[in-house]
Design an enzyme around this catalytic site. Structure first.
Site, PDB file in Angstrom:
ATOM      1  N   THR A 127       0.820  -1.208   0.000  1.00 15.22           N
ATOM      2  CA  THR A 127       0.000   0.000   0.000  1.00 15.22           C
ATOM      3  C   THR A 127       0.857   1.262   0.000  1.00 15.22           C
ATOM      4  O   THR A 127       1.985   1.258   0.518  1.00 15.22           O
ATOM      5  CB  THR A 127      -0.908  -0.008   1.260  1.00 15.22           C
ATOM      6  N   ASP A 128       0.288   2.348  -0.531  1.00  9.68           N
ATOM      7  CA  ASP A 128       0.985   3.644  -0.491  1.00  9.68           C
ATOM      8  C   ASP A 128       1.144   4.155   0.943  1.00  9.68           C
ATOM      9  O   ASP A 128       1.947   5.054   1.200  1.00  9.68           O
ATOM     10  CB  ASP A 128       0.251   4.687  -1.356  1.00  9.68           C
ATOM     11  N   GLU A 129       0.373   3.570   1.882  1.00  8.48           N
ATOM     12  CA  GLU A 129       0.421   4.070   3.260  1.00  8.48           C
ATOM     13  C   GLU A 129       1.780   3.824   3.918  1.00  8.48           C
ATOM     14  O   GLU A 129       2.103   4.442   4.926  1.00  8.48           O
ATOM     15  CB  GLU A 129      -0.709   3.455   4.095  1.00  8.48           C
ATOM     16  N   TYR A 151      -1.382  -0.520  11.167  1.00  5.58           N
ATOM     17  CA  TYR A 151      -1.633  -1.191   9.872  1.00  5.58           C
ATOM     18  C   TYR A 151      -0.476  -0.940   8.910  1.00  5.58           C
ATOM     19  O   TYR A 151       0.133  -1.881   8.386  1.00  5.58           O
ATOM     20  CB  TYR A 151      -2.955  -0.693   9.263  1.00  5.58           C
ATOM     21  N   LYS A 155       2.403  -3.461   7.293  1.00  4.74           N
ATOM     22  CA  LYS A 155       2.594  -3.667   5.845  1.00  4.74           C
ATOM     23  C   LYS A 155       4.038  -3.336   5.456  1.00  4.74           C
ATOM     24  O   LYS A 155       4.653  -4.053   4.665  1.00  4.74           O
ATOM     25  CB  LYS A 155       1.612  -2.809   5.040  1.00  4.74           C
TER      26      LYS A 155
HETATM   27  P1  NAD Z   1      -9.885  -7.146   2.575  1.00  4.94           P
HETATM   28  O1  NAD Z   1      -9.837  -6.864   4.035  1.00  4.94           O
HETATM   29  O2  NAD Z   1     -11.138  -6.871   1.810  1.00  4.94           O
HETATM   30  O3  NAD Z   1      -9.523  -8.667   2.287  1.00  4.94           O
HETATM   31  C1  NAD Z   1      -8.512  -9.342   2.981  1.00  4.94           C
HETATM   32  C2  NAD Z   1      -8.727 -10.839   2.783  1.00  4.94           C
HETATM   33  O4  NAD Z   1      -7.664 -11.515   3.458  1.00  4.94           O
HETATM   34  C3  NAD Z   1     -10.048 -11.351   3.360  1.00  4.94           C
HETATM   35  O5  NAD Z   1     -10.682 -12.195   2.432  1.00  4.94           O
HETATM   36  C4  NAD Z   1      -9.617 -12.107   4.601  1.00  4.94           C
HETATM   37  O6  NAD Z   1     -10.491 -13.186   4.914  1.00  4.94           O
HETATM   38  C5  NAD Z   1      -8.240 -12.599   4.203  1.00  4.94           C
HETATM   39  N1  NAD Z   1      -7.369 -12.857   5.365  1.00  4.94           N
HETATM   40  C6  NAD Z   1      -7.143 -12.044   6.439  1.00  4.94           C
HETATM   41  N2  NAD Z   1      -6.319 -12.633   7.306  1.00  4.94           N
HETATM   42  C7  NAD Z   1      -5.999 -13.849   6.767  1.00  4.94           C
HETATM   43  C8  NAD Z   1      -5.168 -14.921   7.190  1.00  4.94           C
HETATM   44  N3  NAD Z   1      -4.502 -14.879   8.363  1.00  4.94           N
HETATM   45  N4  NAD Z   1      -5.056 -16.001   6.382  1.00  4.94           N
HETATM   46  C9  NAD Z   1      -5.723 -16.059   5.199  1.00  4.94           C
HETATM   47  N5  NAD Z   1      -6.538 -15.081   4.760  1.00  4.94           N
HETATM   48  C10 NAD Z   1      -6.675 -13.991   5.533  1.00  4.94           C
HETATM   49  O7  NAD Z   1      -8.652  -6.348   1.962  1.00  4.94           O
HETATM   50  P2  NAD Z   1      -8.492  -5.638   0.541  1.00  4.94           P
HETATM   51  O8  NAD Z   1      -8.988  -4.253   0.648  1.00  4.94           O
HETATM   52  O9  NAD Z   1      -9.009  -6.534  -0.515  1.00  4.94           O
HETATM   53  O10 NAD Z   1      -6.908  -5.557   0.477  1.00  4.94           O
HETATM   54  C11 NAD Z   1      -6.148  -6.613  -0.121  1.00  4.94           C
HETATM   55  C12 NAD Z   1      -4.676  -6.242  -0.054  1.00  4.94           C
HETATM   56  O11 NAD Z   1      -4.453  -5.013  -0.741  1.00  4.94           O
HETATM   57  C13 NAD Z   1      -4.166  -6.040   1.372  1.00  4.94           C
HETATM   58  O12 NAD Z   1      -2.875  -6.610   1.457  1.00  4.94           O
HETATM   59  C14 NAD Z   1      -4.091  -4.527   1.533  1.00  4.94           C
HETATM   60  O13 NAD Z   1      -3.085  -4.147   2.429  1.00  4.94           O
HETATM   61  C15 NAD Z   1      -3.778  -4.095   0.108  1.00  4.94           C
HETATM   62  N6  NAD Z   1      -4.262  -2.750  -0.275  1.00  4.94           N
HETATM   63  C16 NAD Z   1      -5.572  -2.394  -0.079  1.00  4.94           C
HETATM   64  C17 NAD Z   1      -6.000  -1.117  -0.475  1.00  4.94           C
HETATM   65  C18 NAD Z   1      -7.437  -0.680  -0.286  1.00  4.94           C
HETATM   66  O14 NAD Z   1      -7.740   0.499  -0.480  1.00  4.94           O
HETATM   67  N7  NAD Z   1      -8.360  -1.564   0.054  1.00  4.94           N
HETATM   68  C19 NAD Z   1      -5.098  -0.227  -1.056  1.00  4.94           C
HETATM   69  C20 NAD Z   1      -3.764  -0.634  -1.240  1.00  4.94           C
HETATM   70  C21 NAD Z   1      -3.358  -1.901  -0.846  1.00  4.94           C
END
Ligand code: NAD
Length: 331
Positions: A127-129, A151, A155
């Site tokens: 993430t950009d964070e 968080y 990351k």
């Molecule tokens: P989300 O919370 O919707 O989904 C996360 C998934 O991971 C869920 O299905 C959850 O059940 C699964 N999970 C959590 N802990 C687990 C574990 N211990 N073992 C197996 N599965 C597990 O998240 P998202 O928004 O889809 O984000 C996905 C990725 O993208 C993350 O790594 C996040 O840091 C990154 N990201 C998200 C954003 C955003 O705006 N949502 C932006 C940049 C990066």
């Protein structure tokens, strides 16, 4: 080829899996990739996000910290795309342990298994964070990591661990750092789906502080196409910023959502600011553009309207999740 996708039942991971399985992207046939999803189905993930029953999809309900399971799945995988994470900043402020365990220890478990079995590329989705707040300008991939929330710190730790497996062991690790993402099937605790579902229910929306915090918003399709370009065209050991979204203050985004739902400013409740709330994130994505041909395609106005329409038309998807949130509130 078998691609192991962790967190594939969540918001972005499930969209990515659908893309990998879409016939126009990768036609069914002997050469088409198989996809194995490993997901713990935490509060944020649901198998209903996936096209279960698709002939090229295997779904495994399990935890990325389960070393024996991860070892078995990684032995069968050619490549890994790692989305699984605890992803909500507010929850990390309330209780950070799960963030360290899943985001850091879980990533380590996967990296160890990938190394043992020679699975690569290993795309670590970040993430950009991790760059922390920027008053002006934008962070390129060389910008120092200054995460501020538990968080983003978890990351950043995982990013460094992943890159260390490339530098130390030569594992083909590639890291993506993407902006705030929006679209269908996002758990309704994140700003866009939280506000849309509350407004659809006739309720009010909580706006942090004075609403001046700025984020860059990228549609989930653009995030996923960037991740796939990194998987298919990226270089081992490299970090790629995936940006190019629309920069808006939370106040501006709230106004757009109110407008889209035909609601007035009286539906906004100002609430105390998030602790340590980062003022602004901004990334320079020149490297992904020049090296991989990455560029976002979704027009923000049209894609936001489409997203609002999706939540309006899919109450059966989010109503149970909103009920579950009342039992596990994050704010
Ligand atoms: P989300 O919370 O919707 O989904 C996360 C998934 O991971 C869920 O299905 C959850 O059940 C699964 N999970 C959590 N802990 C687990 C574990 N211990 N073992 C197996 N599965 C597990 O998240 P998202 O928004 O889809 O984000 C996905 C990725 O993208 C993350 O790594 C996040 O840091 C990154 N990201 C998200 C954003 C955003 O705006 N949502 C932006 C940049 C990066």
């Amino acid at each position: 080829m078998n691609i192991l996708v962790t967190g594939g039942a969540g918001f972005i991971g499930s969209r990515y899996v659908r893309t990998l399985l879409a016939p126009d992207e990768t036609p069914d046939g002997p050469g088409a990739p198989r996809v194995t999803v490993l997901d713990a189905l935490t509060y944020a993930g649901t198998a209903a996000n996936l096209p279960l029953g698709h002939p090229r999809l295997d779904f495994v309900h399990g935890d990325i910290r389960d070393a024996a399971l991860v070892d078995k799945l990684t032995a069968d995988a050619d490549q890994v795309v790692h989305f699984a994470a605890e992803s909500h900043v507010d929850r990390s402020i309330d209780a950070a342990a799960e963030f360290v365990l899943t985001n850091v220890v879980g990533t380590h478990t996967l990296l160890d298994a990938a190394l043992r079995h020679g699975a690569g590329p290993f795309v670590h989705v970040s993430t950009d964070e991790v760059y922390g707040p920027l008053e002006s300008g934008s962070a390129d991939e060389e910008h120092p990591l200054r995460p501020t929330s538990p968080y983003s710190a978890s990351k950043a730790s995982a990013d460094l661990l992943a890159l260390s497996y490339h530098r130390t062991h030569g594992l083909d690790v590639r890291v993506t750092r993407c902006s705030n993402t929006y679209g269908p099937r996002q758990f309704p605790e994140k700003l866009v789906p939280l506000f849309v579902t509350r407004l659809l229910d006739g309720g009010r929306v909580p706006l942090y502080g004075d609403g001046s915090n700025v984020r860059s918003w990228l549609h989930v399709d653009d995030h996923c196409s960037g991740v796939d370009l990194v998987r298919t065209r990226g270089r081992a050991g490299e970090v790629y910023n995936l940006g190019g979204g629309t920069e808006l203050s939370n106040r501006q985004l709230t106004a757009l959502l109110l407008d889209a739902l035909g609601a007035g400013p009286d539906r906004v409740t100002p609430v105390a600011d998030r602790k340590g709330h980062d003022t602004r994130y901004a990334i320079d994505w020149t490297k992904a553009r020049d090296e991989l041909g990455y560029r976002p395609h979704r027009d923000f106005g049209a894609a936001l309207a489409e997203t609002v329409a999706w939540y309006r038309d899919n109450r059966a998807w989010w109503e149970p999740l909103v009920r579950s949130l009342r039992e596990r509130p994050a704010r």
